[in-house]
Design a protein around this motif. Sequence first.
Motif, mmCIF file in Angstrom:
data_model
loop_
_atom_site.group_PDB
_atom_site.id
_atom_site.type_symbol
_atom_site.label_atom_id
_atom_site.label_comp_id
_atom_site.label_asym_id
_atom_site.label_seq_id
_atom_site.Cartn_x
_atom_site.Cartn_y
_atom_site.Cartn_z
ATOM 1 N N SER A 5 13.008 23.704 -16.951
ATOM 2 C CA SER A 5 13.802 23.622 -15.723
ATOM 3 C C SER A 5 14.681 24.804 -15.889
ATOM 4 O O SER A 5 15.474 25.215 -14.879
ATOM 5 N N LEU B 216 19.120 27.500 -13.324
ATOM 6 C CA LEU B 216 18.480 26.328 -13.458
ATOM 7 C C LEU B 216 17.984 25.867 -12.267
ATOM 8 O O LEU B 216 18.294 25.798 -11.081
ATOM 9 N N PHE C 195 17.028 19.371 -11.806
ATOM 10 C CA PHE C 195 17.448 18.383 -13.184
ATOM 11 C C PHE C 195 16.467 17.508 -13.503
ATOM 12 O O PHE C 195 16.182 16.524 -13.017
ATOM 13 N N SER D 186 16.453 18.704 -18.957
ATOM 14 C CA SER D 186 17.371 19.961 -18.597
ATOM 15 C C SER D 186 18.394 20.051 -19.697
ATOM 16 O O SER D 186 18.535 21.262 -20.044
#
Length: 529
Positions: A191, A207, A210, A214
């Motif tokens: 991620s 990013l 989530f 992560s």
Amino acid sequence: MGTKKLQVWLPLLFAVVMILGMFFGYRLGNKGSSNGFFKTDKHTSLQEALDLIRSRYVDSVNLDSIQSGAIQDMMSELDPHSVYLPPVELKAANEDLAGNFEGIGVQFNIFSDTVNVLYVMPGGPSEKAGLEIGDKLLRVDDSLLTGRGITSEKIRQLIRGRSGSKVILDILRGTQRLKKEVTRGSIPVPSLEAYYMVDATTGYMKLTKFTETSYEEFMPALEQLKKEGMTSLIFDLRGNTGGYMNEAVEMADEFLSGDKLIVYTQGANNPKREYKARRPGLFETGKLVVLVDETSASASEVLAGALQDWDRATIVGRRTFGKGLVQEQYPLSNGAALRLTVARYYTPLGRSIQRPYDHGKKDYMDEVWKRYSNGEMFSADSNKINHGPQYRTPGGKIVYGGGGIMPNEFVALDTATYPARINNIFISGRFESFVYQYYLAHKNILDGYKNAGQYIREFNQLDNMWSQFTTYMAKDSVQASQLNARQQESLRFRLEANLARFRWRTSGYYQVMNNEDVAFRKALELVKK
């Protein structure tokens, strides 16, 4: 004597009374329920209707399908984020947030009705079996992969499978036909798509969601950037639609000092629950800029909201999506699941980020698109939350509730567009096909660079690549002369970035593309002040 007889018979009398009570209770319970002992619930209208259809309807029916439809209709009366996931959709939805799936570890695309291997995961099942970038997949076990009928979804179904199971791949490498046996395994899906040092003191992280892994990905990356001298960080949450809230809480803890409140949740059937910083964070001091846009949602807004409320970060970009509802997943007996909203989340100052949904799901989902038409994407003055109160941070800044996270610094949407014929080259996959073929022909040159930074500084083949691409476009009747200088510059960046993607994956891509990214440049300007 009479007292002694009573003492002997008393336990038996109690037993008889208990049995009679249980019997009558059972009979009374059965009058209102088919589920038996001590049950006093009455059938719901839905259950009564299903029973009548089962016992009286003229034709045979699939009751599972009817029940699924009924549940879908029920969920549509709730908030836009409470959903029913049938078994076939549940697996994909869980995989999306699991951070891994079971397969062979390749990325592929279909060019000219042929499946081409674009990437082989280092150390993964396919690399161990000897697959290489540029291989063409002709057959999986007994299933042919060539021809117009083949789709990406069908290929995924064929090559994915239980970890430890084997699959035979028939491949074409150049003019050579090869067979490779691959043992499927667990394939990580990162991620954290990119992290690198922009300069001697500024780090960058991207990013995209989530997931369960992560925070595990985030920590070593943060540690590595600090080792390389990072004192300022640009944290990119644009396009991040959320995921697990606890992962966002853990990341926030690395940026906030003491036992500061990060977020709290509360619902009609869920008491208030607070989530606070619990330990010394890895980056509690140093400049921090968070990039967001209209597709940053849920857990992204938890993190951005907490950092904004405590004046820990400057938020840059455009107003976020506005999803402040907490979902929990409940399995059903038919293999499906309900993702049910159980609470709202609130930022440390008490802001609810959830935007209104009282006009129905369609109006709710269309609201983001309306931002394009009403000018909000292009003007800071129109980038306002129309509903909800104002709050003041400890540092005296005004922040807003009731419709997403308002950035501290607004950045308009890039309006650079391409002619329809250029967009068709992107949509059809011909752009990626060109870059892929160019990469295979110049792989030895790219392999000579130690990292993406060196590639960006020293790559001197872009004019040659551009020349070849304009010739390639001309086959689709697209002339470079039809493009203005801004469009040509943007296309050159895309060519260079997508070439880097084949060598250094998404990290290389963002290192190139950020150089022309207005929001990134604004963030860099802020950390340098």
